[in-house]
Design an enzyme around this catalytic site. Structure first.
Site, PDB file in Angstrom:
ATOM      1  N   ARG A   1      82.537  92.077  56.849  1.00 32.36           N
ATOM      2  CA  ARG A   1      83.246  91.059  57.615  1.00 32.36           C
ATOM      3  C   ARG A   1      84.326  90.423  56.747  1.00 32.36           C
ATOM      4  O   ARG A   1      84.056  89.945  55.659  1.00 32.36           O
ATOM      5  CB  ARG A   1      82.265  90.002  58.131  1.00 32.36           C
ATOM      6  CG  ARG A   1      81.302  90.493  59.188  1.00 32.36           C
ATOM      7  CD  ARG A   1      80.271  89.433  59.530  1.00 32.36           C
ATOM      8  NE  ARG A   1      79.393  89.145  58.391  1.00 32.36           N
ATOM      9  CZ  ARG A   1      78.468  88.192  58.390  1.00 32.36           C
ATOM     10  NH1 ARG A   1      78.312  87.421  59.462  1.00 32.36           N
ATOM     11  NH2 ARG A   1      77.713  88.005  57.323  1.00 32.36           N
TER      12      ARG A   1
ATOM     13  N   CYS B   1      81.090  84.157  55.552  1.00 33.11           N
ATOM     14  CA  CYS B   1      80.901  82.716  55.376  1.00 33.11           C
ATOM     15  C   CYS B   1      82.153  82.001  54.886  1.00 33.11           C
ATOM     16  O   CYS B   1      82.704  81.171  55.604  1.00 33.11           O
ATOM     17  CB  CYS B   1      79.747  82.458  54.407  1.00 33.11           C
ATOM     18  SG  CYS B   1      78.131  82.945  55.067  1.00 33.11           S
TER      19      CYS B   1
ATOM     20  N   GLY C   1      91.591  88.401  41.489  1.00 36.32           N
ATOM     21  CA  GLY C   1      91.483  89.696  42.143  1.00 36.32           C
ATOM     22  C   GLY C   1      92.008  89.615  43.557  1.00 36.32           C
ATOM     23  O   GLY C   1      92.909  88.830  43.863  1.00 36.32           O
TER      24      GLY C   1
ATOM     25  N   LYS D   1      85.470  81.832  57.221  1.00 32.88           N
ATOM     26  CA  LYS D   1      85.289  81.098  58.481  1.00 32.88           C
ATOM     27  C   LYS D   1      84.907  79.643  58.235  1.00 32.88           C
ATOM     28  O   LYS D   1      85.308  78.752  58.986  1.00 32.88           O
ATOM     29  CB  LYS D   1      84.257  81.781  59.366  1.00 32.88           C
ATOM     30  CG  LYS D   1      82.814  81.531  59.025  1.00 32.88           C
ATOM     31  CD  LYS D   1      81.865  82.084  60.073  1.00 32.88           C
ATOM     32  CE  LYS D   1      80.411  81.808  59.713  1.00 32.88           C
ATOM     33  NZ  LYS D   1      80.065  80.370  59.772  1.00 32.88           N
TER      34      LYS D   1
ATOM     35  N   LEU E   1      85.985  82.300  38.465  1.00 32.35           N
ATOM     36  CA  LEU E   1      87.368  82.311  37.985  1.00 32.35           C
ATOM     37  C   LEU E   1      87.812  83.741  37.724  1.00 32.35           C
ATOM     38  O   LEU E   1      88.450  84.029  36.713  1.00 32.35           O
ATOM     39  CB  LEU E   1      87.505  81.477  36.710  1.00 32.35           C
ATOM     40  CG  LEU E   1      87.586  79.958  36.877  1.00 32.35           C
ATOM     41  CD1 LEU E   1      87.729  79.283  35.517  1.00 32.35           C
ATOM     42  CD2 LEU E   1      88.751  79.559  37.784  1.00 32.35           C
TER      43      LEU E   1
ATOM     44  N   PHE F   1      71.905  78.101  51.195  1.00 28.71           N
ATOM     45  CA  PHE F   1      72.880  78.362  50.144  1.00 28.71           C
ATOM     46  C   PHE F   1      72.690  79.782  49.612  1.00 28.71           C
ATOM     47  O   PHE F   1      72.635  80.016  48.406  1.00 28.71           O
ATOM     48  CB  PHE F   1      72.730  77.351  49.006  1.00 28.71           C
ATOM     49  CG  PHE F   1      72.928  75.924  49.428  1.00 28.71           C
ATOM     50  CD1 PHE F   1      74.201  75.407  49.607  1.00 28.71           C
ATOM     51  CD2 PHE F   1      71.844  75.100  49.657  1.00 28.71           C
ATOM     52  CE1 PHE F   1      74.387  74.088  50.011  1.00 28.71           C
ATOM     53  CE2 PHE F   1      72.016  73.777  50.058  1.00 28.71           C
ATOM     54  CZ  PHE F   1      73.293  73.278  50.229  1.00 28.71           C
ATOM     55  N   LEU F   2      72.567  80.731  50.531  1.00 26.19           N
ATOM     56  CA  LEU F   2      72.283  82.109  50.141  1.00 26.19           C
ATOM     57  C   LEU F   2      73.531  82.813  49.631  1.00 26.19           C
ATOM     58  O   LEU F   2      74.615  82.678  50.195  1.00 26.19           O
ATOM     59  CB  LEU F   2      71.719  82.898  51.324  1.00 26.19           C
ATOM     60  CG  LEU F   2      70.454  82.360  51.999  1.00 26.19           C
ATOM     61  CD1 LEU F   2      69.957  83.368  53.013  1.00 26.19           C
ATOM     62  CD2 LEU F   2      69.388  82.036  50.980  1.00 26.19           C
ATOM     63  N   ARG F   3      73.340  83.601  48.584  1.00 27.26           N
ATOM     64  CA  ARG F   3      74.388  84.498  48.105  1.00 27.26           C
ATOM     65  C   ARG F   3      73.982  85.916  48.466  1.00 27.26           C
ATOM     66  O   ARG F   3      72.883  86.354  48.116  1.00 27.26           O
ATOM     67  CB  ARG F   3      74.546  84.372  46.588  1.00 27.26           C
ATOM     68  CG  ARG F   3      75.040  83.014  46.119  1.00 27.26           C
ATOM     69  CD  ARG F   3      74.867  82.861  44.623  1.00 27.26           C
ATOM     70  NE  ARG F   3      73.451  82.737  44.269  1.00 27.26           N
ATOM     71  CZ  ARG F   3      73.018  82.643  43.010  1.00 27.26           C
ATOM     72  NH1 ARG F   3      73.880  82.661  42.005  1.00 27.26           N
ATOM     73  NH2 ARG F   3      71.713  82.522  42.775  1.00 27.26           N
ATOM     74  N   GLU F   4      74.835  86.616  49.177  1.00 25.19           N
ATOM     75  CA  GLU F   4      74.497  87.993  49.524  1.00 25.19           C
ATOM     76  C   GLU F   4      74.304  88.790  48.239  1.00 25.19           C
ATOM     77  O   GLU F   4      75.086  88.708  47.308  1.00 25.19           O
ATOM     78  CB  GLU F   4      75.588  88.614  50.400  1.00 25.19           C
ATOM     79  CG  GLU F   4      75.671  87.950  51.765  1.00 25.19           C
ATOM     80  CD  GLU F   4      76.501  88.728  52.762  1.00 25.19           C
ATOM     81  OE1 GLU F   4      76.457  89.974  52.721  1.00 25.19           O
ATOM     82  OE2 GLU F   4      77.187  88.102  53.572  1.00 25.19           O
TER      83      GLU F   4
END
Length: 491
Positions: free
Chosen positions: A354, A285, A278, A288, A275, A172-175
């Site tokens: 990406r 991720c 934009g 796709k 929320l 559950f990684l957030r860049e």
């Protein structure tokens, strides 16, 4: 281990770990497992990547990760190889972190890399092991891989056949926050075969440090573990698409989408995160994964349940159209207009381009004849590799110099701090589009700027024009955002 891990526990009180696939997920997981005190071997089939990682060099930007990589390569706790035999001989727990891209020309996930990694590892195993999937996969993959493992082991002489267990432990990684998300996750999910208490116990040992600090552990079956990851991504995409759908409404009738989001966010059942109206979501991720989820639901005969995902994807892409529309409205003819684009990465604190809305919009402005200069604090190199015809500036000042229009598309802190006086001596025309709704519009307008933002009605655009642009259809038809809510109600 379709059975028993007791022999592993007896032989190696501290399990040794391999991570197969050393891209963004794998390199992060390998370095963080070393930080948690394990001996770790990373494996990749790309020899150049192995050489670079062995020197402590990362091919991508992630805050905090370079320091961990150098620290544990230097200590010897973290090594890299391209040999499956070496990995099989070394490891007790093998994490699979290879990519699952979309199949060319399809929405479904390409599982060739996952299948190949598992099969090659099992062929080289001569002792008991636990294989742990971390890649994001369609539901049902783990059960299929369990059969693949059994098929690979079939026929080996019984005394020599290792026991190979399988678990699914989604990431559950957030860049931009991947190190923190690995070392101190907000939850850990482990899916195993029914009754496989040994594998669960072994993974509790692997994750003992975060569990000791109170990280929740959810132990479940394969299918639930696989679905948790894609469900989380689908829910986040739904929140983003929801507010963007309402931003299409406020552009037609009036209103302030940011104030609307703030008001919604005070409801504890909803919350304010994700929320932000934009230009929509992107990256490697979310887009796709929601497409692969819809494709998998179709394969399972449950496509109607996930039909709203298609509407979300369409809302997301229409936000990019809206920026092109605002740019055309602002400068008139795009041909020959000098446009500065601030941001190329799909989100701040990342160099990932990406499916980036920012880079896609920049390319479309260029293809419409504009003279486009892009500046991103980290992503210029990756963006240039994808769209080399665009101009790339080394600084914000260089990017906006002589610009007829400035467009903010990635909300880096450097851009969020901008004030009108910062740009006025540099630009040719005072025109600005805030594609992320992060700047105080009234301050810019008060300083004499023509300032546009998504989710706000542009006074010079008539209702008829906006309807036509939003729906992409006959202006007499219903507004496109309503389709999203109708699709939810229809389920």
């Amino acid at each position: 281990m379709s059975g028993d891990t007791s022999r592993i526990e007896a032989a190696a009180p501290q399990p040794r770990i391999t991570v197969i696939g050393t891209g963004y997920l794998g390199a992060t997981h390998a370095a963080c497992m070393a930080e948690l005190g394990f001996e770790v071997l990373g494996l990749d089939v790309d020899p150049l990547k192995i050489v670079a990682l062995s020197r402590g060099e990362l091919p991508f930007h992630e805050p905090g990760l370079p320091e961990l990589l150098v620290k544990h390569v230097s200590s010897g706790r973290l090594r890299f190889t391209n040999s499956y035999r070496e990995a099989a001989d070394f490891g007790d727990v093998h994490f699979i972190g290879v990519g699952t891209p979309q199949r060319p020309g399809e929405s479904a996930a390409d599982l060739a890399y996952v299948d190949a990694a598992v099969a090659e590892l099992v062929r080289n195993l001569t002792r008991d092991a636990l294989i742990v999937g971390k890649s994001t996969v369609p539901v049902g993959t783990a059960r299929r891989l369990r059969r693949l493992i059994d098929d690979e082991l079939e026929g080996r002489p019984e005394p020599a056949a290792p026991r190979v267990a399988l678990a699914w432990n989604p990431e559950f990684l957030r860049e931009g926050r991947a190190v923190q998300d690995t070392l101190a996750p907000d939850r850990l999910v482990v899916g195993t075969d029914d009754g496989d208490a040994e594998s669960r116990a072994l993974l509790r040992r692997v994750y003992a440090a975060p569990l000791a600090t109170g990280t929740p552990l959810i132990e479940t079956d394969f299918e639930t573990a696989e679905l948790v990851k894609v469900a989380a991504n689908a829910f986040l995409a739904t929140k983003i698409s929801f507010i963007n759908a309402f931003s299409e409404i406020t552009e037609v009738i009036g209103g302030d989408i940011t104030t609307l989001a703030d008001a919604l966010g005070h409801d504890a059942r909803i919350g304010r995160k994700f929320l932000n109206a934009g230009v929509g979501f992107g990256g490697g991720c979310l887009p796709k994964d929601i497409r692969a989820l819809q494709a998998r639901a179709d394969e399972l005969g449950a496509g109607a349940a996930m039909r709203f995902l298609t509407q979300m994807d369409e809302i997301n892409l229409r936000r990019r159209d809206r920026v092109i529309h605002l740019a055309t409205q602002s400068v008139g003819l795009l041909q020959g207009a000098r446009i500065a684009v601030l941001g190329a990465a799909f989100k701040p604190e990342s160099d990932d381009v990406r499916d980036s809305p920012a880079l896609d919009i920049a390319a479309r402005l260029y293809n419409s004849g504009a003279d486009v200069t892009v500046y991103d604090p980290q992503a210029n190199r990756n963006a240039a590799a994808r769209f080399p015809r665009l101009e790339y500036a080394r600084s914000l000042e260089e990017a906006v110099s002589g610009a007829d229009l400035v467009v903010l598309l990635t909300e880096w802190e450097e851009f969020r701090r901008l004030r009108p006086r910062d740009l006025e001596p540099l630009v040719r025309e005072r025109r600005f589009i805030d594609g992320r709704n992060v700047l105080p519009a009234e301050d810019w307008k008060a300083s004499g700027w023509e300032f546009s933002a998504l989710g706000r009605r542009a006074d010079v655009v008539g209702l008829h024009e906006v309807r036509e642009q939003v729906s992409g259809a006959d202006p007499r038809s219903r507004l496109a955002p309503i389709d999203f809510f109708q699709s939810l109600a229809a389920e």
